[in-house]
Design a protein around this motif. Sequence first.
Motif, PDB file in Angstrom:
ATOM      1  N   GLU A   6       0.830  -1.200   0.000  1.00  0.00           N
ATOM      2  CA  GLU A   6       0.000   0.000   0.000  1.00  0.00           C
ATOM      3  C   GLU A   6       0.868   1.255   0.000  1.00  0.00           C
ATOM      4  N   SER A   7       0.284   2.329  -0.487  1.00  0.00           N
ATOM      5  CA  SER A   7       0.927   3.634  -0.429  1.00  0.00           C
ATOM      6  C   SER A   7      -0.147   4.699  -0.506  1.00  0.00           C
ATOM      7  N   GLY A   8       0.231   5.925  -0.158  1.00  0.00           N
ATOM      8  CA  GLY A   8      -0.671   7.045  -0.339  1.00  0.00           C
ATOM      9  C   GLY A   8      -1.269   7.627   0.920  1.00  0.00           C
ATOM     10  N   GLY A   9      -0.996   7.032   2.065  1.00  0.00           N
ATOM     11  CA  GLY A   9      -1.533   7.582   3.296  1.00  0.00           C
ATOM     12  C   GLY A   9      -0.849   8.884   3.670  1.00  0.00           C
ATOM     13  N   GLY A  10      -1.392   9.543   4.683  1.00  0.00           N
ATOM     14  CA  GLY A  10      -0.794  10.791   5.125  1.00  0.00           C
ATOM     15  C   GLY A  10      -1.677  11.530   6.095  1.00  0.00           C
ATOM     16  N   LEU A  11      -1.262  12.749   6.381  1.00  0.00           N
ATOM     17  CA  LEU A  11      -1.998  13.629   7.283  1.00  0.00           C
ATOM     18  C   LEU A  11      -2.687  14.704   6.463  1.00  0.00           C
ATOM     19  N   VAL A  12      -4.008  14.785   6.587  1.00  0.00           N
ATOM     20  CA  VAL A  12      -4.781  15.781   5.843  1.00  0.00           C
ATOM     21  C   VAL A  12      -5.789  16.424   6.779  1.00  0.00           C
ATOM     22  N   LEU A  20      -5.335   6.175  -2.026  1.00  0.00           N
ATOM     23  CA  LEU A  20      -4.495   5.067  -1.620  1.00  0.00           C
ATOM     24  C   LEU A  20      -4.299   4.121  -2.797  1.00  0.00           C
ATOM     25  N   SER A  21      -3.124   3.533  -2.866  1.00  0.00           N
ATOM     26  CA  SER A  21      -2.823   2.556  -3.905  1.00  0.00           C
ATOM     27  C   SER A  21      -2.412   1.239  -3.267  1.00  0.00           C
ATOM     28  N   ASP A  87     -12.475   9.030   9.811  1.00  0.00           N
ATOM     29  CA  ASP A  87     -11.820   8.162   8.822  1.00  0.00           C
ATOM     30  C   ASP A  87     -10.376   7.860   9.226  1.00  0.00           C
ATOM     31  N   THR A  88      -9.904   8.487  10.273  1.00  0.00           N
ATOM     32  CA  THR A  88      -8.544   8.253  10.730  1.00  0.00           C
ATOM     33  C   THR A  88      -8.346   6.804  11.138  1.00  0.00           C
ATOM     34  N   GLN A 113       0.910  -4.257   4.488  1.00  0.00           N
ATOM     35  CA  GLN A 113       1.458  -3.826   5.777  1.00  0.00           C
ATOM     36  C   GLN A 113       0.679  -2.651   6.375  1.00  0.00           C
ATOM     37  N   GLY A 114      -0.154  -2.019   5.579  1.00  0.00           N
ATOM     38  CA  GLY A 114      -0.972  -0.912   6.065  1.00  0.00           C
ATOM     39  C   GLY A 114      -0.356   0.442   5.776  1.00  0.00           C
ATOM     40  N   THR A 115      -1.222   1.425   5.607  1.00  0.00           N
ATOM     41  CA  THR A 115      -0.780   2.802   5.421  1.00  0.00           C
ATOM     42  C   THR A 115      -1.672   3.684   6.302  1.00  0.00           C
TER      43      THR A 115
END
Length: 121
Positions: A6-12, A20-21, A87-88, A113-115
């Motif tokens: 996975e990728s694409g997570g973050g703080l918004v 997310l991908s 959604d966090t 592994q999670g994002t």
Amino acid sequence: QVQLVESGGGLVQAGDSLRLSCAASGRTYAVGWFRQAPGKEREFVARITWSIGGTEYMDSVKGRFTISRDNAKNTMYLQMNSLKPEDTAVYYCAASSGPVFGPSPTQYIYWGQGTRVTVSL
């Protein structure tokens, strides 16, 4: 054995969007997104079948999240719009080797592994 990354997570901030991908090393029957917030159980978010692209969503994300896949790239996406603090969570990509029914995560045999996604006010 299929690996999922996975990728694409973050703080918004609330109201923002994230995509997310989930890149898969092989083809499976269906892929889904789950999320787990601190102190809570892992919950189903959305899923899609690779072949026909059928989708299913949890009620609280309908109209805000869109799941899609790129068969050529073996990659699945979760477009998340109008994000809310609730959604966090850590978002996990998962894949099944056969048809899945209902939201149970036990039907999925491969996991990423999670994002982490954090939505602030």
